[in-house]
Design a protein around this motif. Structure first.
Motif, short mmCIF file in Angstrom:
data_model
loop_
_atom_site.label_atom_id
_atom_site.label_comp_id
_atom_site.label_asym_id
_atom_site.label_seq_id
_atom_site.Cartn_x
_atom_site.Cartn_y
_atom_site.Cartn_z
N GLN A 39 -1.55 -3.53 -1.00
CA GLN A 39 -2.24 -2.30 -1.34
C GLN A 39 -1.93 -1.92 -2.78
OE1 GLN A 39 -1.66 1.01 1.34
NE2 GLN A 39 -3.61 1.89 0.73
N ALA A 40 -2.97 -1.85 -3.58
CA ALA A 40 -2.84 -1.44 -4.97
C ALA A 40 -3.10 0.06 -5.07
CB ALA A 40 -3.82 -2.21 -5.84
N PRO A 41 -2.59 0.72 -6.09
CA PRO A 41 -2.81 2.17 -6.24
C PRO A 41 -4.29 2.51 -6.24
CG PRO A 41 -1.15 1.43 -7.77
CD PRO A 41 -1.72 0.19 -7.15
N GLY A 42 -4.67 3.47 -5.40
CA GLY A 42 -6.04 3.91 -5.35
C GLY A 42 -6.99 2.99 -4.61
N LYS A 43 -6.45 1.95 -4.01
CA LYS A 43 -7.32 1.00 -3.28
C LYS A 43 -6.91 0.92 -1.82
CE LYS A 43 -8.55 -1.99 -7.15
NZ LYS A 43 -8.67 -3.40 -7.62
N GLU A 44 -7.82 0.43 -1.01
CA GLU A 44 -7.52 0.24 0.41
C GLU A 44 -6.60 -0.97 0.61
OE1 GLU A 44 -11.65 2.04 2.32
OE2 GLU A 44 -11.04 -0.01 2.75
N ARG A 45 -5.88 -0.92 1.73
CA ARG A 45 -5.05 -2.05 2.09
C ARG A 45 -5.93 -3.28 2.33
NH1 ARG A 45 -0.64 -1.01 6.60
NH2 ARG A 45 -0.11 0.53 5.01
N GLU A 46 -5.49 -4.43 1.83
CA GLU A 46 -6.27 -5.66 1.92
C GLU A 46 -5.45 -6.75 2.62
OE1 GLU A 46 -8.21 -8.97 -1.18
OE2 GLU A 46 -6.68 -7.56 -1.86
N GLY A 47 -6.05 -7.39 3.58
CA GLY A 47 -5.38 -8.53 4.22
C GLY A 47 -5.44 -9.73 3.30
N VAL A 48 -4.30 -10.36 3.08
CA VAL A 48 -4.19 -11.47 2.13
C VAL A 48 -4.15 -12.81 2.85
CG1 VAL A 48 -2.69 -12.50 0.41
CG2 VAL A 48 -3.04 -10.03 0.42
N SER A 49 -3.29 -12.91 3.85
CA SER A 49 -3.10 -14.18 4.53
C SER A 49 -2.43 -13.94 5.88
CB SER A 49 -2.21 -15.11 3.69
OG SER A 49 -2.01 -16.35 4.34
N CYS A 50 -2.69 -14.82 6.82
CA CYS A 50 -1.97 -14.75 8.08
C CYS A 50 -1.72 -16.17 8.60
CB CYS A 50 -2.66 -13.90 9.11
SG CYS A 50 -4.31 -14.42 9.57
N ILE A 51 -0.71 -16.26 9.44
CA ILE A 51 -0.33 -17.53 10.03
C ILE A 51 -0.24 -17.35 11.53
CG2 ILE A 51 2.16 -17.08 9.71
CD1 ILE A 51 2.40 -20.12 9.03
N SER A 52 -0.81 -18.31 12.25
CA SER A 52 -0.88 -18.16 13.70
C SER A 52 0.45 -18.51 14.34
CB SER A 52 -1.97 -19.06 14.25
OG SER A 52 -1.64 -20.42 14.05
N SER A 53 0.62 -17.99 15.54
CA SER A 53 1.79 -18.37 16.33
C SER A 53 1.65 -19.83 16.78
CB SER A 53 1.91 -17.46 17.54
OG SER A 53 0.78 -17.59 18.36
N ARG A 54 2.77 -20.45 17.02
CA ARG A 54 2.83 -21.80 17.61
C ARG A 54 2.19 -22.91 16.78
NH1 ARG A 54 6.34 -22.11 21.89
NH2 ARG A 54 6.38 -20.10 22.94
N ASP A 55 0.84 -22.90 16.64
CA ASP A 55 0.19 -24.05 16.04
C ASP A 55 0.11 -23.97 14.51
OD1 ASP A 55 -3.20 -23.11 17.05
OD2 ASP A 55 -1.68 -22.08 15.87
N VAL A 56 0.57 -22.85 13.95
CA VAL A 56 0.75 -22.72 12.49
C VAL A 56 -0.54 -22.95 11.71
CG1 VAL A 56 2.39 -23.14 10.64
CG2 VAL A 56 3.01 -23.76 12.95
N THR A 91 -1.49 -7.33 -8.61
CA THR A 91 -0.50 -6.26 -8.61
C THR A 91 -0.73 -5.31 -7.44
OG1 THR A 91 -0.20 -6.34 -11.01
CG2 THR A 91 0.38 -4.28 -9.90
N ALA A 92 0.30 -5.14 -6.63
CA ALA A 92 0.20 -4.31 -5.42
C ALA A 92 1.56 -4.27 -4.73
CB ALA A 92 -0.84 -4.88 -4.46
N VAL A 93 1.65 -3.41 -3.73
CA VAL A 93 2.76 -3.48 -2.79
C VAL A 93 2.33 -4.43 -1.67
CG1 VAL A 93 4.24 -2.22 -1.19
CG2 VAL A 93 3.52 -1.15 -3.34
N TYR A 94 3.18 -5.39 -1.37
CA TYR A 94 2.88 -6.40 -0.36
C TYR A 94 3.68 -6.11 0.90
CZ TYR A 94 0.24 -9.25 -3.65
OH TYR A 94 -0.71 -9.71 -4.53
N TYR A 95 2.98 -6.15 2.03
CA TYR A 95 3.57 -5.86 3.33
C TYR A 95 3.38 -7.05 4.26
CZ TYR A 95 2.98 -1.00 1.74
OH TYR A 95 3.01 0.17 1.03
N CYS A 96 4.38 -7.32 5.09
CA CYS A 96 4.16 -8.25 6.18
C CYS A 96 4.09 -7.44 7.47
CB CYS A 96 5.23 -9.33 6.25
SG CYS A 96 6.90 -8.76 6.62
N ALA A 97 3.43 -8.03 8.45
CA ALA A 97 3.20 -7.30 9.70
C ALA A 97 3.11 -8.26 10.87
CB ALA A 97 1.92 -6.47 9.59
N GLN A 98 3.53 -7.79 12.02
CA GLN A 98 3.43 -8.55 13.26
C GLN A 98 2.07 -8.30 13.89
OE1 GLN A 98 4.76 -7.16 17.15
NE2 GLN A 98 6.49 -8.58 16.97
N GLY A 99 1.34 -9.36 14.16
CA GLY A 99 -0.01 -9.21 14.70
C GLY A 99 -0.08 -9.30 16.21
#
Length: 131
Positions: A39-56, A91-99
């Protein structure tokens, strides 16, 4: 208690690289889809990448495809985001999250990562790309 702790952010020049880490505790990383958002200042949160469980399997937003690589080390219960060829627009704050169980398939089907598919979030790490 589920916890996600990001690290590895910082200031880097355009064209440079950073590797972000997401250390998980309170759950077994291998069982869950894990995503990186920003999430960059003044912008919406954006999904960048994800990795699946198990099969990667991996998913990348078009904005980072070919430059970012997501990976996981189950022994360390950690997910990484290798970021190369960085641009000022990264440029942004980067967050990881459990899906949720559906998070990865949903991203593949819709072509976008929805934050409501993610239940637990880290505190974020700042990435600044500037000369």
């Amino acid at each position: 208690q589920v916890q996600l702790v990001e690290s590895g952010g910082g200031l880097v020049q355009p064209g440079g690289s950073l590797r972000l880490s997401c250390a998980a505790s309170g759950f077994t990383l291998d069982y869950y889809n894990i995503g990186w958002f920003r999430q960059a200042p003044g912008k919406e949160r954006e999904g960048v990448s994800c990795i699946s469980s198990r099969d990667v399997n991996t998913y990348y937003a078009d904005s980072v495809k070919g430059r970012f690589t997501i990976s996981r080390d189950n022994a360390k219960n950690t997910v990484y985001l290798q970021m190369n060829s960085l641009k000022p627009e990264d440029t942004a704050v980067y967050y990881c999250a459990q899906g949720t169980r559906n998070a990865f398939r949903a991203a593949q089907a819709r072509g976008i990562m929805d934050s409501y598919e993610y239940n637990y979030w880290g505190q974020g790490t700042q990435v600044t790309v500037s000369s």
